[in-house]
Motif scaffolding. Structure first.
Motif, PDB file in Angstrom:
ATOM      1  N   GLY A  85       0.779  -1.224   0.000  1.00 39.22           N
ATOM      2  CA  GLY A  85       0.000   0.000   0.000  1.00 39.22           C
ATOM      3  C   GLY A  85       0.811   1.274   0.000  1.00 39.22           C
ATOM      4  N   ASP A  86       2.136   1.163   0.159  1.00 44.13           N
ATOM      5  CA  ASP A  86       2.995   2.342   0.105  1.00 44.13           C
ATOM      6  C   ASP A  86       3.296   2.709  -1.345  1.00 44.13           C
ATOM      7  OD1 ASP A  86       3.063   2.415   2.853  1.00 44.13           O
ATOM      8  OD2 ASP A  86       5.038   1.457   3.029  1.00 44.13           O
ATOM      9  N   LEU A  87       3.981   3.852  -1.524  1.00 46.93           N
ATOM     10  CA  LEU A  87       4.405   4.284  -2.856  1.00 46.93           C
ATOM     11  C   LEU A  87       5.881   4.651  -2.806  1.00 46.93           C
ATOM     12  CD1 LEU A  87       2.611   6.435  -5.467  1.00 46.93           C
ATOM     13  CD2 LEU A  87       4.913   7.101  -4.789  1.00 46.93           C
ATOM     14  N   VAL A  88       6.663   4.055  -3.684  1.00 47.14           N
ATOM     15  CA  VAL A  88       8.085   4.375  -3.823  1.00 47.14           C
ATOM     16  C   VAL A  88       8.238   5.349  -4.986  1.00 47.14           C
ATOM     17  CG1 VAL A  88      10.366   3.489  -4.456  1.00 47.14           C
ATOM     18  CG2 VAL A  88       8.915   2.216  -2.846  1.00 47.14           C
ATOM     19  N   LEU A  89       8.793   6.517  -4.688  1.00 44.66           N
ATOM     20  CA  LEU A  89       9.083   7.524  -5.712  1.00 44.66           C
ATOM     21  C   LEU A  89      10.599   7.565  -5.868  1.00 44.66           C
ATOM     22  CD1 LEU A  89       8.408   9.816  -7.635  1.00 44.66           C
ATOM     23  CD2 LEU A  89       8.168  11.340  -5.655  1.00 44.66           C
ATOM     24  N   ASN A  90      11.083   6.986  -6.954  1.00 39.70           N
ATOM     25  CA  ASN A  90      12.517   6.832  -7.175  1.00 39.70           C
ATOM     26  C   ASN A  90      13.035   7.973  -8.042  1.00 39.70           C
ATOM     27  OD1 ASN A  90      15.131   5.936  -7.553  1.00 39.70           O
ATOM     28  ND2 ASN A  90      14.572   4.349  -9.026  1.00 39.70           N
ATOM     29  N   LEU A  91      13.769   8.893  -7.422  1.00 44.89           N
ATOM     30  CA  LEU A  91      14.343  10.032  -8.133  1.00 44.89           C
ATOM     31  C   LEU A  91      15.862  10.008  -8.054  1.00 44.89           C
ATOM     32  CD1 LEU A  91      11.825  12.779  -6.941  1.00 44.89           C
ATOM     33  CD2 LEU A  91      11.778  11.454  -9.060  1.00 44.89           C
ATOM     34  N   SER A  92      16.414   8.816  -7.919  1.00 44.67           N
ATOM     35  CA  SER A  92      17.856   8.651  -7.772  1.00 44.67           C
ATOM     36  C   SER A  92      18.505   8.351  -9.109  1.00 44.67           C
ATOM     37  CB  SER A  92      18.141   7.499  -6.809  1.00 44.67           C
ATOM     38  OG  SER A  92      17.719   6.262  -7.387  1.00 44.67           O
ATOM     39  N   ILE A  93      19.834   8.339  -9.114  1.00 43.41           N
ATOM     40  CA  ILE A  93      20.603   7.770 -10.222  1.00 43.41           C
ATOM     41  C   ILE A  93      21.455   6.650  -9.646  1.00 43.41           C
ATOM     42  CG2 ILE A  93      20.628   9.936 -11.511  1.00 43.41           C
ATOM     43  CD1 ILE A  93      23.588  10.230 -10.686  1.00 43.41           C
ATOM     44  N   ASN A  94      21.906   5.759 -10.527  1.00 40.90           N
ATOM     45  CA  ASN A  94      22.776   4.638 -10.142  1.00 40.90           C
ATOM     46  C   ASN A  94      22.109   3.668  -9.173  1.00 40.90           C
ATOM     47  OD1 ASN A  94      24.941   5.544 -11.740  1.00 40.90           O
ATOM     48  ND2 ASN A  94      25.668   6.905 -10.113  1.00 40.90           N
ATOM     49  N   VAL A  95      20.781   3.603  -9.222  1.00 39.90           N
ATOM     50  CA  VAL A  95      20.022   2.586  -8.498  1.00 39.90           C
ATOM     51  C   VAL A  95      19.094   1.935  -9.517  1.00 39.90           C
ATOM     52  CG1 VAL A  95      18.335   2.127  -6.685  1.00 39.90           C
ATOM     53  CG2 VAL A  95      20.135   3.817  -6.302  1.00 39.90           C
ATOM     54  N   SER A  96      19.135   0.626  -9.621  1.00 38.13           N
ATOM     55  CA  SER A  96      18.396  -0.073 -10.665  1.00 38.13           C
ATOM     56  C   SER A  96      16.889   0.086 -10.512  1.00 38.13           C
ATOM     57  CB  SER A  96      18.744  -1.563 -10.652  1.00 38.13           C
ATOM     58  OG  SER A  96      17.866  -2.289 -11.494  1.00 38.13           O
ATOM     59  N   SER A  97      16.282   0.756 -11.475  1.00 35.88           N
ATOM     60  CA  SER A  97      14.824   0.932 -11.471  1.00 35.88           C
ATOM     61  C   SER A  97      14.116  -0.413 -11.518  1.00 35.88           C
ATOM     62  CB  SER A  97      14.400   1.784 -12.672  1.00 35.88           C
ATOM     63  OG  SER A  97      15.016   3.042 -12.664  1.00 35.88           O
ATOM     64  N   LEU A  98      14.609  -1.327 -12.326  1.00 37.09           N
ATOM     65  CA  LEU A  98      13.902  -2.592 -12.528  1.00 37.09           C
ATOM     66  C   LEU A  98      13.965  -3.463 -11.280  1.00 37.09           C
ATOM     67  CD1 LEU A  98      14.804  -3.414 -16.235  1.00 37.09           C
ATOM     68  CD2 LEU A  98      12.998  -1.963 -15.292  1.00 37.09           C
ATOM     69  N   ASP A  99      15.080  -3.422 -10.558  1.00 38.51           N
ATOM     70  CA  ASP A  99      15.138  -4.155  -9.289  1.00 38.51           C
ATOM     71  C   ASP A  99      14.159  -3.575  -8.277  1.00 38.51           C
ATOM     72  OD1 ASP A  99      16.974  -5.918 -10.252  1.00 38.51           O
ATOM     73  OD2 ASP A  99      18.687  -5.141  -9.133  1.00 38.51           O
ATOM     74  N   LEU A 100      14.004  -2.256  -8.274  1.00 39.20           N
ATOM     75  CA  LEU A 100      13.044  -1.633  -7.362  1.00 39.20           C
ATOM     76  C   LEU A 100      11.614  -1.959  -7.768  1.00 39.20           C
ATOM     77  CD1 LEU A 100      14.507   1.898  -6.519  1.00 39.20           C
ATOM     78  CD2 LEU A 100      15.054  -0.338  -5.571  1.00 39.20           C
ATOM     79  N   VAL A 101      11.329  -1.955  -9.072  1.00 36.93           N
ATOM     80  CA  VAL A 101       9.987  -2.318  -9.543  1.00 36.93           C
ATOM     81  C   VAL A 101       9.636  -3.731  -9.108  1.00 36.93           C
ATOM     82  CG1 VAL A 101       8.593  -2.814 -11.598  1.00 36.93           C
ATOM     83  CG2 VAL A 101       9.961  -0.722 -11.501  1.00 36.93           C
ATOM     84  N   ARG A 102      10.575  -4.647  -9.287  1.00 42.58           N
ATOM     85  CA  ARG A 102      10.321  -6.034  -8.910  1.00 42.58           C
ATOM     86  C   ARG A 102      10.052  -6.154  -7.399  1.00 42.58           C
ATOM     87  NH1 ARG A 102      11.289 -10.692 -11.492  1.00 42.58           N
ATOM     88  NH2 ARG A 102      12.580  -9.659 -13.075  1.00 42.58           N
ATOM     89  N   PHE A 103      10.849  -5.464  -6.584  1.00 45.82           N
ATOM     90  CA  PHE A 103      10.640  -5.503  -5.141  1.00 45.82           C
ATOM     91  C   PHE A 103       9.260  -4.942  -4.789  1.00 45.82           C
ATOM     92  CE2 PHE A 103      10.631  -3.492  -1.012  1.00 45.82           C
ATOM     93  CZ  PHE A 103      11.130  -4.493  -0.189  1.00 45.82           C
ATOM     94  N   CYS A 104       8.912  -3.800  -5.342  1.00 48.34           N
ATOM     95  CA  CYS A 104       7.616  -3.185  -5.031  1.00 48.34           C
ATOM     96  C   CYS A 104       6.466  -4.088  -5.434  1.00 48.34           C
ATOM     97  CB  CYS A 104       7.492  -1.833  -5.724  1.00 48.34           C
ATOM     98  SG  CYS A 104       8.542  -0.544  -5.014  1.00 48.34           S
ATOM     99  N   SER A 105       6.582  -4.749  -6.570  1.00 50.08           N
ATOM    100  CA  SER A 105       5.526  -5.647  -7.018  1.00 50.08           C
ATOM    101  C   SER A 105       5.354  -6.807  -6.038  1.00 50.08           C
ATOM    102  CB  SER A 105       5.847  -6.171  -8.418  1.00 50.08           C
ATOM    103  OG  SER A 105       4.826  -7.014  -8.902  1.00 50.08           O
ATOM    104  N   GLU A 106       6.464  -7.314  -5.539  1.00 51.77           N
ATOM    105  CA  GLU A 106       6.414  -8.440  -4.605  1.00 51.77           C
ATOM    106  C   GLU A 106       5.723  -8.075  -3.293  1.00 51.77           C
ATOM    107  OE1 GLU A 106      10.405  -9.750  -4.139  1.00 51.77           O
ATOM    108  OE2 GLU A 106      10.608 -10.472  -6.208  1.00 51.77           O
ATOM    109  N   VAL A 107       5.968  -6.846  -2.808  1.00 51.26           N
ATOM    110  CA  VAL A 107       5.394  -6.461  -1.509  1.00 51.26           C
ATOM    111  C   VAL A 107       4.050  -5.765  -1.651  1.00 51.26           C
ATOM    112  CG1 VAL A 107       7.693  -6.273  -0.493  1.00 51.26           C
ATOM    113  CG2 VAL A 107       6.560  -4.219  -1.376  1.00 51.26           C
ATOM    114  N   GLY A 108       3.626  -5.451  -2.884  1.00 56.92           N
ATOM    115  CA  GLY A 108       2.337  -4.802  -3.081  1.00 56.92           C
ATOM    116  C   GLY A 108       2.381  -3.294  -2.958  1.00 56.92           C
TER     117      GLY A 108
END
Length: 479
Positions: A85-108
């Motif tokens: 139910g949270d929201l991750v707003l990724n405004l970084s560089i040098n952090v894998s967007s796709l790894d974060l997407v996968r993690f967020c999908s897993e936890v909902g």
């Protein structure tokens, strides 16, 4: 913070986890509660790899944690902060967007970013094949992940800043305006194929993301200093990548030594850096200009969205490219960087409070139709940008506008899977973003990339077909 009337807050029961607090993160923090109901302590957490955003985070009642996300620790760190139910707003560089997407999908959890980022060691790695350093390859992995997660996964909006992001919505608005003006039409496209057919019927052969930044600081760039209006590391990464673009069906000649990313993809990369490849474009304030042919994800997503196929391949596809002239000090910095053999200058400065005038003029130039070319986009001055966030500049506010629109859209549409800007409703996004974009304007022009060419020095040009890539590329002298 001043500006337009306060919008209706979107109801949101989760928390916002902001990753990265550079120029964009700092400017978005004061605006989050303007758009989301985030009353109470602990609703916003900032995870940043340096200290520069700590003060602003505190002023915005956000928790701040200085932490470095890596391939080895990101899941452990995120698990402490990100819940269903949270929201991750990724405004970084040098952090894998796709790894974060996968993690967020897993936890909902929901996910939003303004650019697809890899882990470090990709864009400037001479050990990799050139194709592996392209945006095309990273976006292709994002598409594969979208298919893997499925259309009912928690929403993950990628590439939704200014460009990529808002420019996809500018294209659709421009197409509708051209339909009304040129054909007295009342098109109401409902699906991707409808938009592609509209672009085809209007005879759009080229779409340029055309950006000219005229912001100027109270003191000029010094020798050995890299100056820019947004992330210097992010900009340098782009300059070191190969130039990339999508190729339309109208093209008669392709650049020598151009390489296809994949057979039949309708895309090319050039074996030369974005920072050393030049093209011509047009914006209303200054007219024709020469900018760098910079790689960006929207040159693929817009072209793919507006393509039509038959059994032989593409029956319609426009050429799409990004022609960028940053502020003059940034352009000088890029030229100096090239002269240093792409070795970074010893000092750098991101422009903020020291900007005294100018604007960022960001739009899309749709060319080839009955009235030659039409530009639609944002003309945002530094003075207007500071009405919203006093320490922001025009460039960062345009990106913030796209990020806020994506956050609101993701909350309203929480089970859409991984989506790109072109899949989102343009008017819904512009309703949120427009108050931060300054003057949204459309202008016709009779300018073409042939203007002023071949007079003093011979060039290899196609004078009968002005909107060929052969003509758009700059510095095509024969010698």
């Amino acid at each position: 913070m001043t500006g337009a009337a306060r919008p209706v807050q979107e109801k949101f029961s989760g928390r916002v986890i902001l990753i990265g607090c550079g120029s964009i993160g700092q400017a978005v923090l004061p605006l989050l509660r303007r758009h989301l109901s985030l009353e109470g302590a602990g609703r916003i957490t900032v995870l940043a790899a340096d200290e520069q955003g700590r003060g602003i985070a505190g002023a915005c009642d956000a928790r701040f944690e200085h932490t470095h996300l890596t391939p080895g620790n990101h899941r452990r760190i995120l698990a402490r902060h990100v819940k269903a139910g949270d929201l991750v707003l990724n405004l970084s560089i040098n952090v894998s967007s796709l790894d974060l997407v996968r993690f967020c999908s897993e936890v909902g959890a929901l996910y939003v970013d303004t650019s697809i980022e890899p882990w470090p060691g990709i864009y400037d790695n001479p050990m990799l094949e050139m194709r592996q350093r392209t945006n095309f390859v990273i976006r292709e992995k994002a598409q594969q992940l979208a298919n893997e997660l499925g259309p009912d996964a928690p929403t993950a909006v990628i590439d939704h800043g200014a460009n990529p992001g808002m420019v996809s919505h500018f294209v659709k608005r421009a197409l509708l305006q051209l339909d009304r003006i040129l054909r007295a039409g009342e098109a109401r496209p409902q699906v991707r194929e409808d938009w592609a057919a509209l672009a085809r019927d209007l005879k759009i052969c080229v779409i340029q993301i055309a950006e000219r930044d005229t912001q100027v600081a109270d003191h000029a760039k010094r020798h050995g200093e890299f100056v820019n209006t947004w992330s210097i590391d992010g900009f340098v990464d782009e300059l070191l990548q190969p130039a990339e673009l999508s190729i339309g069906v109208h093209e008669l000649n392709l650049p020598r030594r151009a390489r296809q990313h994949r057979q039949g993809s309708g895309t090319l990369y050039l074996p030369r850096p974005s920072g050393g490849t030049f093209a011509r474009s047009w914006v209303p304030s200054v007219g024709g200009y020469q900018g760098m042919l910079v790689t960006h994800d929207e040159v693929f997503s817009i072209a793919d969205y507006l393509s039509l196929r038959n059994e032989q391949g593409f029956s319609y596809r426009p050429t799409v490219m990004f022609v960028y002239h940053p502020c003059d000090d940034a352009m000088l910095s890029a030229l100096e960087l090239e002269g240093r053999g792409w070795t970074m200058q010893p000092s750098s400065r991101r422009l903020s409070h020291d900007i005294v005038d100018g604007m960022d003029e960001l739009g899309v130039l749709l060319a080839g139709h009955a009235k030659n070319a039409y530009w639609y986009g944002s003309q945002l001055s530094i003075h207007e940008a500071r009405r919203h966030v006093e320490f922001a500049n025009a460039t960062t506010m345009q990106v913030v506008a796209g990020a806020l629109a994506a956050v609101v859209w993701a909350i309203r549409h929480p089970r859409q899977g991984l989506v790109e800007p072109d899949q989102m409703d343009p008017e819904e996004c512009l309703e949120v973003a427009a108050p931060y974009l300054g003057k949204l304007t459309g202008k016709f022009t009779d300018w073409t990339p042939l203007q002023g060419r071949g007079e003093l020095f011979p060039e290899t040009l196609d004078v009968n077909n002005p909107w060929q890539l052969q003509n758009i590329r700059g510095r095509q002298w024969i010698a």
